[in-house]
Enzyme design. Structure first.
Site, PDB file in Angstrom:
ATOM      1  N   MET A   1       2.488  -1.256  -2.995  1.00  0.00           N
ATOM      2  CA  MET A   1       3.825  -1.648  -2.563  1.00  0.00           C
ATOM      3  C   MET A   1       3.917  -2.183  -1.125  1.00  0.00           C
ATOM      4  O   MET A   1       5.018  -2.350  -0.617  1.00  0.00           O
ATOM      5  CB  MET A   1       4.778  -0.455  -2.755  1.00  0.00           C
ATOM      6  N   GLU A   2       2.757  -2.425  -0.484  1.00  0.00           N
ATOM      7  CA  GLU A   2       2.821  -2.856   0.929  1.00  0.00           C
ATOM      8  C   GLU A   2       1.842  -3.961   1.313  1.00  0.00           C
ATOM      9  O   GLU A   2       2.141  -4.777   2.202  1.00  0.00           O
ATOM     10  CB  GLU A   2       2.543  -1.654   1.874  1.00  0.00           C
TER      11      GLU A   2
ATOM     12  N   GLU B   1      -1.167   9.450   2.746  1.00  0.00           N
ATOM     13  CA  GLU B   1      -2.124   8.491   3.315  1.00  0.00           C
ATOM     14  C   GLU B   1      -2.259   8.712   4.828  1.00  0.00           C
ATOM     15  O   GLU B   1      -3.351   8.655   5.382  1.00  0.00           O
ATOM     16  CB  GLU B   1      -1.662   7.055   3.004  1.00  0.00           C
TER      17      GLU B   1
ATOM     18  N   ASP C   1      -4.042   6.017 -10.017  1.00  0.00           N
ATOM     19  CA  ASP C   1      -3.423   6.063 -11.355  1.00  0.00           C
ATOM     20  C   ASP C   1      -3.653   4.730 -12.069  1.00  0.00           C
ATOM     21  O   ASP C   1      -4.147   3.782 -11.464  1.00  0.00           O
ATOM     22  CB  ASP C   1      -1.913   6.343 -11.228  1.00  0.00           C
TER      23      ASP C   1
ATOM     24  N   GLY D   1      -2.346   1.600  -8.055  1.00  0.00           N
ATOM     25  CA  GLY D   1      -2.472   1.715  -9.501  1.00  0.00           C
ATOM     26  C   GLY D   1      -3.457   0.661  -9.991  1.00  0.00           C
ATOM     27  O   GLY D   1      -3.421  -0.487  -9.540  1.00  0.00           O
TER      28      GLY D   1
HETATM   29  N1  ADE Z   1       0.612   3.058  -5.569  1.00  0.00           N
HETATM   30  C1  ADE Z   1      -0.180   3.880  -6.285  1.00  0.00           C
HETATM   31  N2  ADE Z   1       0.027   3.717  -7.598  1.00  0.00           N
HETATM   32  C2  ADE Z   1       0.976   2.761  -7.721  1.00  0.00           C
HETATM   33  C3  ADE Z   1       1.619   2.171  -8.831  1.00  0.00           C
HETATM   34  N3  ADE Z   1       1.332   2.540 -10.075  1.00  0.00           N
HETATM   35  N4  ADE Z   1       2.549   1.213  -8.594  1.00  0.00           N
HETATM   36  C4  ADE Z   1       2.850   0.853  -7.325  1.00  0.00           C
HETATM   37  N5  ADE Z   1       2.276   1.395  -6.237  1.00  0.00           N
HETATM   38  C5  ADE Z   1       1.343   2.336  -6.431  1.00  0.00           C
END
Ligand code: ADE
Length: 223
Positions: free
Chosen positions: A168-169, A11, A192, A74
């Protein structure tokens, strides 16, 4: 000045490439001008504590007028596909659990469940995304200190929080920004599906998705 926070190396590289900025390591702030705006860029590292620390330090050092968190995520919403963008309406922390004290899942003591993004920034991002013809959704971002790669966990987060994507942030940055009264926005591109295939999909698409999210910030700064 606008503060921009990324989490991972990919990133950060996407940001620095787009803005011709010198790449620095985690927690090192890079100042520059982009599209005529003063900006400060930083890579926080992965997870909520890194993100929160980095956001608070950015506010203390640079007093940004707004903070944008950029990166990949995700998908939780089945209509979101790799490369699609999510512009945050609000953020929640899906792993915050004080249910034994009578709180609902994700309720953060002293802050609440939903951390609303800045309306004006949301509108700017939406305008820029539609002008660029990008596929986007305005929705809720669910953050936690877990890479989600399981259909069961994905389903639980999606239904408990009605969230569009998970990462996650973002919500940690949101919490710090709100407590400091700094407007914030999260812009994420899908890498994803947060399911069994997530680890493979993530590595295949992380660069493309990060570049797409950065492209939207670039367009926002121009406007
Ligand atoms: N960032 C990108 N894909 C993610 C996922 N599946 N879980 C947590 N953070 C992510």
């Amino acid at each position: 000045m606008i503060g921009i926070i990324a989490a991972t190396v990919q990133e950060r590289e996407a940001l620095c490439k787009a803005f011709g900025a010198e790449a620095k390591g985690p927690m090192e702030y890079v100042r520059g001008r982009m599209e005529g705006k003063d900006v400060v860029l930083v890579q926080a590292g992965i997870g909520k504590v890194n993100a929160a620390l980095c956001a608070q330090k950015m506010i203390d050092l640079y007093q940004p007028e707004a903070i944008i968190n950029v990166g990949v995520a995700g998908a939780l919403d089945p209509d979101l596909h790799v490369g699609d963008l999510v512009i945050s309406r609000d953020a929640v922390q899906h792993d915050f659990d004080t249910m034994y004290f009578g709180d609902s899942p994700g309720y953060v003591s002293g802050v609440g469940l939903s951390m609303p993004a800045d309306q004006a920034l949301m509108e700017k991002a939406e305008k820029a995304a539609s002008a660029l013809g990008l596929s986007y959704r305005i929705g809720r971002v669910a953050s936690g200190d877990q890479f989600i790669a399981s259909p069961e966990k994905k389903e639980w987060i999606a239904t408990t929080f009605q969230a569009s994507c998970t990462e996650m942030e973002g919500a940690a940055i949101a919490q710090v920004a709100l407590l400091n009264q700094v407007p914030f926005l999260i812009i994420r591109a899908i890498s994803d599906g947060a399911d069994d295939g997530a680890p493979v999909s993530y590595y295949e698409f992380v660069e493309m998705a990060a570049e797409r999210a950065v492209k939207l910030i670039d367009a926002m700064l121009k406007s």
